[in-house]
Design a protein around this motif. Structure first.
Motif, PDB file in Angstrom:
ATOM      1  N   LEU A 158       2.979   7.891   7.481  1.00 20.57           N
ATOM      2  CA  LEU A 158       2.029   7.092   6.819  1.00 20.57           C
ATOM      3  C   LEU A 158       1.177   5.610   7.567  1.00 20.57           C
ATOM      4  O   LEU A 158      -0.138   5.624   7.796  1.00 20.57           O
ATOM      5  CB  LEU A 158       2.379   6.751   5.503  1.00 20.57           C
ATOM      6  CG  LEU A 158       2.182   7.861   4.564  1.00 20.57           C
ATOM      7  CD1 LEU A 158       2.589   6.922   3.067  1.00 20.57           C
ATOM      8  CD2 LEU A 158       1.375   8.733   4.135  1.00 20.57           C
ATOM      9  N   ARG A 159       2.252   5.650   7.953  1.00 17.60           N
ATOM     10  CA  ARG A 159       1.875   4.477   9.030  1.00 17.60           C
ATOM     11  C   ARG A 159       0.846   4.136  10.117  1.00 17.60           C
ATOM     12  O   ARG A 159       0.502   3.659  10.355  1.00 17.60           O
ATOM     13  CB  ARG A 159       3.110   3.602   9.432  1.00 17.60           C
ATOM     14  CG  ARG A 159       4.112   2.389   8.629  1.00 17.60           C
ATOM     15  CD  ARG A 159       5.362   2.341   8.536  1.00 17.60           C
ATOM     16  NE  ARG A 159       6.403   2.200   7.391  1.00 17.60           N
ATOM     17  CZ  ARG A 159       6.269   1.041   6.697  1.00 17.60           C
ATOM     18  NH1 ARG A 159       5.694   0.171   6.618  1.00 17.60           N
ATOM     19  NH2 ARG A 159       7.162   0.874   5.795  1.00 17.60           N
ATOM     20  N   HIS A 200       6.537  12.916   5.662  1.00 18.44           N
ATOM     21  CA  HIS A 200       5.071  13.633   5.990  1.00 18.44           C
ATOM     22  C   HIS A 200       5.251  13.282   7.167  1.00 18.44           C
ATOM     23  O   HIS A 200       6.389  12.436   8.517  1.00 18.44           O
ATOM     24  CB  HIS A 200       4.597  11.969   6.055  1.00 18.44           C
ATOM     25  CG  HIS A 200       3.795  11.906   4.887  1.00 18.44           C
ATOM     26  ND1 HIS A 200       4.461  11.414   4.264  1.00 18.44           N
ATOM     27  CD2 HIS A 200       3.081  12.147   3.779  1.00 18.44           C
ATOM     28  CE1 HIS A 200       3.945  11.911   2.572  1.00 18.44           C
ATOM     29  NE2 HIS A 200       2.137  12.055   2.749  1.00 18.44           N
ATOM     30  N   LYS A 236       0.844  -1.265  -0.163  1.00 15.19           N
ATOM     31  CA  LYS A 236       0.118   0.100   0.124  1.00 15.19           C
ATOM     32  C   LYS A 236       1.196   1.197  -0.007  1.00 15.19           C
ATOM     33  O   LYS A 236       0.770   1.967  -0.553  1.00 15.19           O
ATOM     34  CB  LYS A 236      -0.652   0.137   1.732  1.00 15.19           C
ATOM     35  CG  LYS A 236      -1.614   1.414   1.286  1.00 15.19           C
ATOM     36  CD  LYS A 236      -2.583   1.101   2.609  1.00 15.19           C
ATOM     37  CE  LYS A 236      -2.586   0.937   4.208  1.00 15.19           C
ATOM     38  NZ  LYS A 236      -3.084   1.060   4.911  1.00 15.19           N
ATOM     39  N   TYR A 237       2.126   0.768   0.427  1.00 19.61           N
ATOM     40  CA  TYR A 237       2.990   2.609   0.918  1.00 19.61           C
ATOM     41  C   TYR A 237       3.460   2.525  -0.170  1.00 19.61           C
ATOM     42  O   TYR A 237       3.827   3.768  -0.613  1.00 19.61           O
ATOM     43  CB  TYR A 237       3.840   2.183   2.211  1.00 19.61           C
ATOM     44  CG  TYR A 237       2.928   2.165   3.446  1.00 19.61           C
ATOM     45  CD1 TYR A 237       2.124   3.023   4.254  1.00 19.61           C
ATOM     46  CD2 TYR A 237       2.826   1.176   4.205  1.00 19.61           C
ATOM     47  CE1 TYR A 237       1.021   2.685   5.255  1.00 19.61           C
ATOM     48  CE2 TYR A 237       2.603   0.987   5.037  1.00 19.61           C
ATOM     49  CZ  TYR A 237       1.364   1.795   5.733  1.00 19.61           C
ATOM     50  OH  TYR A 237       0.390   1.883   6.852  1.00 19.61           O
ATOM     51  N   PHE A 270       1.488   3.987  -3.185  1.00 22.31           N
ATOM     52  CA  PHE A 270       1.475   5.447  -2.851  1.00 22.31           C
ATOM     53  C   PHE A 270       2.412   6.259  -3.294  1.00 22.31           C
ATOM     54  O   PHE A 270       2.738   7.192  -3.823  1.00 22.31           O
ATOM     55  CB  PHE A 270       1.614   5.495  -1.609  1.00 22.31           C
ATOM     56  CG  PHE A 270       1.385   7.544  -1.441  1.00 22.31           C
ATOM     57  CD1 PHE A 270       0.346   8.191  -1.491  1.00 22.31           C
ATOM     58  CD2 PHE A 270       2.269   7.548  -0.051  1.00 22.31           C
ATOM     59  CE1 PHE A 270      -0.024   9.034  -1.631  1.00 22.31           C
ATOM     60  CE2 PHE A 270       2.232   9.340  -0.535  1.00 22.31           C
ATOM     61  CZ  PHE A 270       1.062   9.836  -0.679  1.00 22.31           C
ATOM     62  N   ARG A 323      -1.896  11.548   3.939  1.00 20.69           N
ATOM     63  CA  ARG A 323      -1.100  11.048   3.225  1.00 20.69           C
ATOM     64  C   ARG A 323      -0.583  12.461   1.737  1.00 20.69           C
ATOM     65  O   ARG A 323      -0.060  12.836   1.792  1.00 20.69           O
ATOM     66  CB  ARG A 323      -0.949   9.720   1.766  1.00 20.69           C
ATOM     67  CG  ARG A 323      -2.153  10.234   1.291  1.00 20.69           C
ATOM     68  CD  ARG A 323      -2.487   8.582   0.741  1.00 20.69           C
ATOM     69  NE  ARG A 323      -3.638   8.444  -0.062  1.00 20.69           N
ATOM     70  CZ  ARG A 323      -5.264   8.336   0.470  1.00 20.69           C
ATOM     71  NH1 ARG A 323      -4.899   7.998   1.849  1.00 20.69           N
ATOM     72  NH2 ARG A 323      -6.267   7.783   0.053  1.00 20.69           N
ATOM     73  N   ASP A 325      -0.999   7.484  10.864  1.00 17.80           N
ATOM     74  CA  ASP A 325      -2.610   8.089   9.633  1.00 17.80           C
ATOM     75  C   ASP A 325      -2.268   7.694   8.405  1.00 17.80           C
ATOM     76  O   ASP A 325      -1.968   9.112   7.533  1.00 17.80           O
ATOM     77  CB  ASP A 325      -2.674   9.064  10.580  1.00 17.80           C
ATOM     78  CG  ASP A 325      -3.830   9.891   9.840  1.00 17.80           C
ATOM     79  OD1 ASP A 325      -4.108   9.249   9.478  1.00 17.80           O
ATOM     80  OD2 ASP A 325      -3.998  10.866  10.876  1.00 17.80           O
ATOM     81  N   PHE A 326      -2.985   7.156   7.522  1.00 17.14           N
ATOM     82  CA  PHE A 326      -2.534   7.197   6.446  1.00 17.14           C
ATOM     83  C   PHE A 326      -3.590   8.057   5.705  1.00 17.14           C
ATOM     84  O   PHE A 326      -3.265   8.584   4.384  1.00 17.14           O
ATOM     85  CB  PHE A 326      -2.921   5.347   5.720  1.00 17.14           C
ATOM     86  CG  PHE A 326      -2.355   5.467   4.544  1.00 17.14           C
ATOM     87  CD1 PHE A 326      -1.037   5.342   3.462  1.00 17.14           C
ATOM     88  CD2 PHE A 326      -3.803   5.559   3.526  1.00 17.14           C
ATOM     89  CE1 PHE A 326      -0.915   4.942   2.488  1.00 17.14           C
ATOM     90  CE2 PHE A 326      -3.587   5.177   1.507  1.00 17.14           C
ATOM     91  CZ  PHE A 326      -1.660   4.640   1.577  1.00 17.14           C
ATOM     92  N   SER A 327      -4.827   8.599   6.315  1.00 21.37           N
ATOM     93  CA  SER A 327      -5.455   9.562   5.337  1.00 21.37           C
ATOM     94  C   SER A 327      -4.627  10.816   5.433  1.00 21.37           C
ATOM     95  O   SER A 327      -5.257  11.741   4.826  1.00 21.37           O
ATOM     96  CB  SER A 327      -6.648   9.513   6.648  1.00 21.37           C
ATOM     97  OG  SER A 327      -6.295  10.159   7.475  1.00 21.37           O
TER      98      SER A 327
END
Length: 146
Positions: free
Chosen positions: A105-106, A101, A60-61, A64, A112, A108-110
């Motif tokens: 991201l790990r 960031h 997922k990361y 992104f 990003r 709070d992925f929202s």
């Protein structure tokens, strides 16, 4: 007219060096190349990469960071904020290399693509921050087990 100068890339070194060099004479180091070791290391890195890219959690990361939205945002961010924020707070003017960031991201992925969650860091400061954040995450994880 002399060449432009910048600080040595070694963390904390304040030596001015020509712009076409990376490190001062004190921090310059060349490791002899061992080709057998290099080939083995390449195979290990390749296996780790394939494991990460195919894992449910990591992919997922990776997707992104390869996305068009992130590449455009990070490029634009670096153009608008070229200096390392962490170094600037300490009174050092150093070129930023990475768009980081603030809240990972790990965690709070929202956030990003949230511009309020971005900062520019040099490689040295980014690596230090990442190491600290990873240690905090592992500590939280170990506390949850007990």
């Amino acid at each position: 007219m002399s060449k432009p100068r910048h600080l040595c890339n070694h963390p904390g070194c304040m030596t001015l060096i020509p712009y076409d060099r990376t490190y001062c004479a004190k921090h310059k180091y060349k490791k002899p190349i061992d080709y057998a070791d290099q080939k083995e290391r390449h195979l290990v890195n390749k296996a780790i990469y394939h494991k990460r890219i195919n894992s449910e959690h990591e992919s997922k990361y990776i997707r992104f960071y390869k996305s068009k939205e992130w590449r455009k945002l990070s490029h634009h961010w670096l153009m608008m904020h070229p200096l390392c924020e962490s170094c600037k707070r300490r009174g050092i003017m150093r070129k930023g290399d990475v768009v980081d960031h603030i809240i990972e991201l790990r965690d709070d992925f929202s956030k990003r693509l949230d511009k309020n969650n971005l900062q520019t860091l040099c490689y040295s400061c980014h690596n230090k921050k990442t190491k600290i954040e990873k240690a905090k995450r592992e500590k939280r994880k170990s506390q949850k087990l007990f």
